[in-house]
Design a protein around this motif. Structure first.
Motif, mmCIF file in Angstrom:
data_model
loop_
_atom_site.group_PDB
_atom_site.id
_atom_site.type_symbol
_atom_site.label_atom_id
_atom_site.label_comp_id
_atom_site.label_asym_id
_atom_site.label_seq_id
_atom_site.Cartn_x
_atom_site.Cartn_y
_atom_site.Cartn_z
ATOM 1 N N ARG A 17 0.838 -1.203 0.000
ATOM 2 C CA ARG A 17 0.000 0.000 0.000
ATOM 3 C C ARG A 17 0.871 1.250 0.000
ATOM 4 O O ARG A 17 1.922 1.285 0.624
ATOM 5 C CB ARG A 17 -0.908 0.012 1.234
ATOM 6 C CG ARG A 17 -1.964 -1.086 1.210
ATOM 7 C CD ARG A 17 -2.907 -0.944 2.392
ATOM 8 N NE ARG A 17 -3.934 -1.979 2.383
ATOM 9 C CZ ARG A 17 -4.917 -2.054 3.280
ATOM 10 N NH1 ARG A 17 -4.974 -1.169 4.270
ATOM 11 N NH2 ARG A 17 -5.813 -3.008 3.191
ATOM 12 N N THR A 18 0.428 2.258 -0.721
ATOM 13 C CA THR A 18 1.134 3.535 -0.755
ATOM 14 C C THR A 18 0.174 4.649 -0.364
ATOM 15 O O THR A 18 -1.046 4.453 -0.309
ATOM 16 C CB THR A 18 1.694 3.818 -2.163
ATOM 17 O OG1 THR A 18 0.604 3.949 -3.090
ATOM 18 C CG2 THR A 18 2.611 2.690 -2.624
ATOM 19 N N SER A 19 0.738 5.805 -0.096
ATOM 20 C CA SER A 19 -0.085 6.954 0.304
ATOM 21 C C SER A 19 -0.619 7.728 -0.898
ATOM 22 O O SER A 19 -1.426 8.646 -0.722
ATOM 23 C CB SER A 19 0.740 7.903 1.186
ATOM 24 O OG SER A 19 1.886 8.364 0.483
ATOM 25 N N TRP A 20 -0.180 7.360 -2.109
ATOM 26 C CA TRP A 20 -0.601 8.107 -3.301
ATOM 27 C C TRP A 20 -2.041 7.766 -3.664
ATOM 28 O O TRP A 20 -2.440 6.594 -3.692
ATOM 29 C CB TRP A 20 0.314 7.763 -4.478
ATOM 30 C CG TRP A 20 -0.032 8.482 -5.753
ATOM 31 C CD1 TRP A 20 0.323 9.756 -6.118
ATOM 32 C CD2 TRP A 20 -0.809 7.973 -6.844
ATOM 33 N NE1 TRP A 20 -0.168 10.070 -7.347
ATOM 34 C CE2 TRP A 20 -0.880 8.988 -7.831
ATOM 35 C CE3 TRP A 20 -1.456 6.765 -7.083
ATOM 36 C CZ2 TRP A 20 -1.558 8.822 -9.033
ATOM 37 C CZ3 TRP A 20 -2.137 6.595 -8.266
ATOM 38 C CH2 TRP A 20 -2.188 7.616 -9.231
ATOM 39 N N VAL A 21 -2.807 8.810 -3.971
ATOM 40 C CA VAL A 21 -4.196 8.651 -4.396
ATOM 41 C C VAL A 21 -4.414 9.545 -5.607
ATOM 42 O O VAL A 21 -4.056 10.738 -5.570
ATOM 43 C CB VAL A 21 -5.185 9.038 -3.274
ATOM 44 C CG1 VAL A 21 -6.623 8.897 -3.762
ATOM 45 C CG2 VAL A 21 -4.961 8.198 -2.035
ATOM 46 N N PRO A 22 -4.977 9.043 -6.684
ATOM 47 C CA PRO A 22 -5.209 9.899 -7.864
ATOM 48 C C PRO A 22 -6.291 10.936 -7.576
ATOM 49 O O PRO A 22 -7.047 10.807 -6.610
ATOM 50 C CB PRO A 22 -5.653 8.885 -8.930
ATOM 51 C CG PRO A 22 -6.185 7.727 -8.174
ATOM 52 C CD PRO A 22 -5.402 7.656 -6.904
ATOM 53 N N PRO A 23 -6.370 11.977 -8.396
ATOM 54 C CA PRO A 23 -7.402 13.000 -8.195
ATOM 55 C C PRO A 23 -8.806 12.415 -8.218
ATOM 56 O O PRO A 23 -9.052 11.360 -8.800
ATOM 57 C CB PRO A 23 -7.177 13.958 -9.369
ATOM 58 C CG PRO A 23 -5.754 13.749 -9.779
ATOM 59 C CD PRO A 23 -5.459 12.305 -9.509
#
Length: 617
Positions: free
Chosen positions: A142-148
């Motif tokens: 899991r990563t902290s990146w989330v797309p718009p």
């Protein structure tokens, strides 16, 4: 004959009734010799002549009975042997009749399937500890990146339409949506500004889909033609991952790396290292982001020169397999916190002689990691093998794996062997420098350079037998424009990026068509166009020419008349013209693949060497 005699003849003996005895009633078998001795001892105790006579008669009866039983067993064995022989003959005749009904194409397809199954039976790509303990990861990192938000709300139909527009083929579960803007990928502003200064404003197809997949923490197989921007697609996610970890808690000496990028050649490792350093410095020079420490780990250079990096925490390592294993075994590096593993030109890293090195490197990992494999040519055999080794992987394919770059104009010339050198000078006049000339023969590389120098052409040469200083000088002088021509072996064909090369000359065609694809891919990069001129003659294997013919047809290029006359034997047999799953060549099947033959030859040679040396050094 009387009725009673007829009845006796047709009357059958009743079937024997077998009684299954319990364990308590079981009597162990006693050999005949022991039984005789027991009887003799018993009769001797009686001491009577009558008993001895009875014993002799009993012994004769037993011997006769034993002979009859032995004869019956021999006859039964003969009967069984005849039955098995008849059965084997029936099976053989049945198989022969079935084979006679099959066409030559069907037989070849069956043979190819057997060969592919044999070479596919390799253990998956994992560390020894994970294989020994049976450790299997089922969930991706899991990563902290989330797309718009608007991208998350976009329908799958719109996502698929974007992929089709850019000729992107994807495969996998829960595939992240493609993003056609660097800003929407949430890339930091200083890096965006640096990319714009390099005229990189919009993501290429492999970046458009590959970067969101990598940002999401997913394992990935990325396939795209040469010069399509694959390096940014796997370096950028690692840089962002390292920035995030450094911001949470700064690294100190002995810690790191967060990720490692593995390359098959020193030149490619050096080029990737320079790109990572440039992009990381663009972020740190803005003053808003911490500085990242990147280590170049490859043979031919002294690691003491990078002591300033080793004395700090290391975030990123760019390496070749041999030197990286050496550093890990000497405990100069550790993978205790490493969670990102990328292999550039992965088909070369996984295949051939690098597989054991890759397994050795993976044995140093102490935790789950995100694995990314990138290449321009990744045959189906490698794709299948990689998918078994990755965790819920996403396959991102821009065009056919192994297809030539459509921005390259491919010209094939029939040139006699003795006329090649003279015609080379004519070809060099077609375009302005710089130009790369490829030959698979190291001695021929040196001969071409010497000839060009005698003719007043500023040329440098590079091949695997040259010292690292010579190789670095050749690349540096060629990139800077000090030299007009670089004569190279296959070592310069994988992943190296040279600016403004308009012309590539293939002085001698490589046996494997995927090497040809890599070589012509040194031009026509980043949306530019280029020319690739290839010399062929009677010395070029017909199978290589057939592969080349199909590659030209696939790219809608002009096929010269002498190539059109070459017929595919599979077409005459009525078979399907499928590409080879080992090397991706369209003109042959796996049963006559030159790459597979070369691999088997090397394995036999290494096996003989290990036998001669006893496995030692």
């Amino acid at each position: 004959m009387s009725d009673s005699a007829k009845r006796r003849r047709v009357q059958r003996s009743p079937s024997p009734q077998y009684k299954i005895e319990s364990d308590e009633e079981y009597e162990p078998y006693v050999p005949v010799a022991q039984r005789r001795q027991a009887k003799l001892a018993k009769l001797s105790a009686w001491g009577s002549s009558t008993a001895r006579d009875n014993f002799k008669e009993a012994r004769v009866d037993e011997e006769r009975e034993d002979e009859e039983q032995e004869e019956e067993r021999r006859r039964e064995k003969v009967r069984r042997g005849r039955a098995l022989l008849v059965e084997a003959q029936e099976v053989h005749s049945k198989k022969a009749s079935e084979d006679a009904k099959k066409t030559e194409a069907e037989k070849e397809e069956e043979e190819d399937a057997h060969i592919l199954a044999a070479i596919a039976s390799r253990k998956k790509l994992a560390s020894d500890r994970e294989l020994a303990k049976g450790i299997e990861y089922t969930e991706t990192l899991r990563t902290s990146w989330v797309p718009p938000r608007y991208i998350r709300a976009r329908s799958e139909e719109k996502n698929q339409k974007i992929r089709e527009t850019h000729h992107i083929i994807v495969d996998g579960q829960d595939i992240p949506a493609p993003i056609d803007s660097f800003e929407d990928m949430k890339i930091p502003q200083p890096l965006l500004k640096f990319l714009k200064s390099k005229r990189i404003t919009t993501p290429t197809p492999i970046q458009l889909q590959g970067i969101p997949v990598a940002f999401s923490g997913r394992d990935m197989i990325g396939i795209a033609f040469t010069g399509s921007g694959k390096t940014l697609a796997f370096c950028l996610p690692l840089i962002m991952l390292a920035l995030e970890d450094e911001s949470k808690l700064p690294f100190v000496r002995g810690e790191g790396p967060i990720g490692v990028i593995l390359c098959p050649s020193r030149e490619l490792a050096s080029q990737t290292y320079e790109n990572v350093v440039q992009w990381a410095e663009a972020l740190s020079n803005s003053g808003n982001y911490p500085r990242l420490n990147t280590l170049l780990c490859m043979g031919g250079i002294s690691m003491s020169e990078q002591s300033h990096v080793l004395n700090k925490g290391i975030h990123i390592v760019v390496a070749t397999p041999g030197r990286l294993i050496d550093m890990l075994e000497k405990r100069k590096l550790n993978f205790d916190s490493c969670k990102f593993f990328c292999m550039d030109e992965a088909d070369r890293m996984v295949d051939l002689g690098f597989e054991d090195d890759v397994r050795n490197i993976m044995s140093f990992f102490k935790r789950q990691r995100q694995t990314l494999l990138f290449s321009a040519t990744m045959p189906r055999k490698i794709q299948d093998f990689a998918q078994q080794s990755l965790i819920r992987p996403v396959l991102v394919n821009v065009g056919r794996a192994g297809a030539a770059n459509l921005d390259v104009l491919q010209v094939v010339e029939y040139v006699k062997q003795e006329a090649k050198m003279v015609y080379l000078l004519e070809c060099l006049q077609k375009t302005a420098p710089p130009v790369i000339v490829f030959s698979d023969n190291k001695n021929e590389v040196d001969d071409i350079q010497e000839y060009l120098l005698l003719k007043g052409v500023e040329a440098v040469a590079i091949h695997g037998s040259k010292a690292q200083e010579e190789r670095q000088y050749a690349i540096k002088s060629f990139k800077s424009g000090a030299k007009d021509v670089m004569v190279a072996s296959g070592v310069a064909s994988k992943g190296l990026d040279f600016n403004d090369i308009q012309h590539v000359i293939i002085f001698s065609m490589p046996k494997e068509i995927e090497d040809y694809v890599h070589q012509i891919g040194r031009t026509g990069r980043s949306g530019k166009t280029g020319i690739a001129t290839s010399f062929v003659n009677m010395n070029t294997p017909e199978q290589t020419l057939l592969d080349l013919k199909y590659l030209l047809m696939e790219a809608a290029q002009k096929v010269p008349p002498f190539l059109q006359t070459i017929e595919d034997p599979r077409a005459a047999q009525g078979g399907s013209l499928k590409g080879c799953p080992v090397c991706g060549g369209l003109g042959h099947s796996i049963s006559n693949c030159p790459k597979l033959e070369d691999t088997q030859r090397r394995q036999m040679a290494s096996h003989r060497t290990s036998q001669d040396t006893g496995g030692g050094y």
